[in-house]
Scaffold this motif. Structure first.
Motif: not given
Length: 350
Positions: A20, A24, A28
């Protein structure tokens, strides 16, 4: 080098939390550091005509793809493309969102550079994945939709038909996953009747290529027969193979889930070669399972693979792996006197 520094920190986290975090971070990256993806692409993408192939009506700039399971919900396609892949798969996903199996369900086998997982097709479901894809498709790389059935579905065929209908304009090819060990009775769908019924209707739904992903634990003769019949019924190719349930490879006493990575390199390599001896030149073959270097990728290619896929090795070796495999492939091709990768495909079994 950077990945080797941060890997110990990532490995202190449980595998799902680490994944995860990686997801992310990749999503990003370009927001936090504008131009970051261009920087990565410049560093990792290997451009060489010797590696480019036209297969399935698609252009693959290089033979290294990402296997299903890494980007289940099609959230990382743009950043992953900057790592130098020749093609990407998203999924496995199902019509309805589902949580998957109970946790803990993923275990690192660090010394063996392997993973044991019992995820169970956890994903956000077709609706959300579709919303992610409409923002980016068509894409610069070939995209494969890896599709499966919901855990509690009473009509497996209809689950696959739903996804074929909903995603036929949002991908370049489909992978029918009937070989994961983590959905009850899924592997029982590896039979002539199911595949015949699926492929017959699928051809009415879409003209996109349909590939079948099979398990490496099938009896060789049964696997060959299954694949040959599937070709007759319209399958465009095969991903050989999924994770293994050969728990004799383990020393941890866990007898559930599927094993991926270095532990199944030899098993999947032998299984692939035996099938390729019969299927080569009749269909497209993608080799998967335990590939962690250009040398191993090249061996699979010489044994009949048009393309190869990685997943677990990416976790252990980091993002430079794709570039390193492609660079090593170029070196090995030239050492053997080949001008193009197509000359090496199947050279060991022709």
């Amino acid at each position: 080098m950077i990945y080797e520094r941060i890997k110990p920190l990532i490995f202190k986290m449980d595998p799902e939390s680490a994944h995860s975090l990686v997801e992310y971070s990749l999503r990003s990256l370009n927001v936090v550091f504008p131009g970051a993806l261009s920087f990565l692409a410049h560093r990792f993408i290997v451009q060489d005509e010797s590696l480019r192939q036209n297969l399935l009506g698609l252009c693959f700039d290089n033979p290294v793809g990402l296997a299903g399971g890494f980007d289940k919900n099609a959230t990382m396609i743009r950043p992953l493309s900057a790592l130098g892949f020749g093609f990407l798969e998203f999924g496995t996903f199902t019509p309805k969102a589902q949580e998957g199996n109970e946790k803990p369900r993923v275990f690192r086998l660090v010394k063996q550079e392997s993973i044991q997982n019992a995820m169970g097709f956890n994903n956000k479901g077709a609706k959300e994945i579709r919303s992610n894809l409409v923002k980016i498709y068509p894409f610069v790389l070939p995209l494969g939709a890896n599709i499966g059935k919901n855990k509690n579905s009473e009509n497996a065929l209809e689950d696959y038909f739903i996804l074929l209908r909903e995603f036929k304009d949002l991908c370049d090819y489909f992978i029918i996953n009937i070989s994961s060990p983590n959905t009850k009775n899924l592997r029982s769908l590896q039979n002539h009747t199911f595949l015949n019924d699926l492929l017959s209707e699928a051809k009415k739904i879409t003209q996109k290529p349909i590939l079948i992903k099979i398990a490496p634990d099938l009896d060789i003769s049964l696997a060959i027969d299954l694949c040959q019949k599937a070709i007759e019924n319209g399958a465009s190719g095969f991903v050989i193979a999924n994770t293994s349930t050969d728990y004799s490879l383990l020393d941890n006493g866990r007898t559930f889930g599927g094993i991926s990575g270095k532990l199944i390199q030899e098993k999947n390599g032998k299984f692939f070669k035996e099938l390729a001896k019969e299927l080569f030149s009749h269909t497209i073959l993608i080799s998967c399972g335990g590939i962690d270097s250009g040398k191993e990728a090249y061996e699979r290619i010489k044994n009949g693979a048009n393309l190869i896929q990685i997943f677990t090795a990416l976790i252990y070796k980091g993002p430079a792996l794709v570039r390193n495999i492609n660079q090593e492939l170029l070196t090995l091709l030239r050492e053997d006197g080949f001008m193009h990768i197509s000359e090496a495909v199947g050279v060991n079994i022709k």
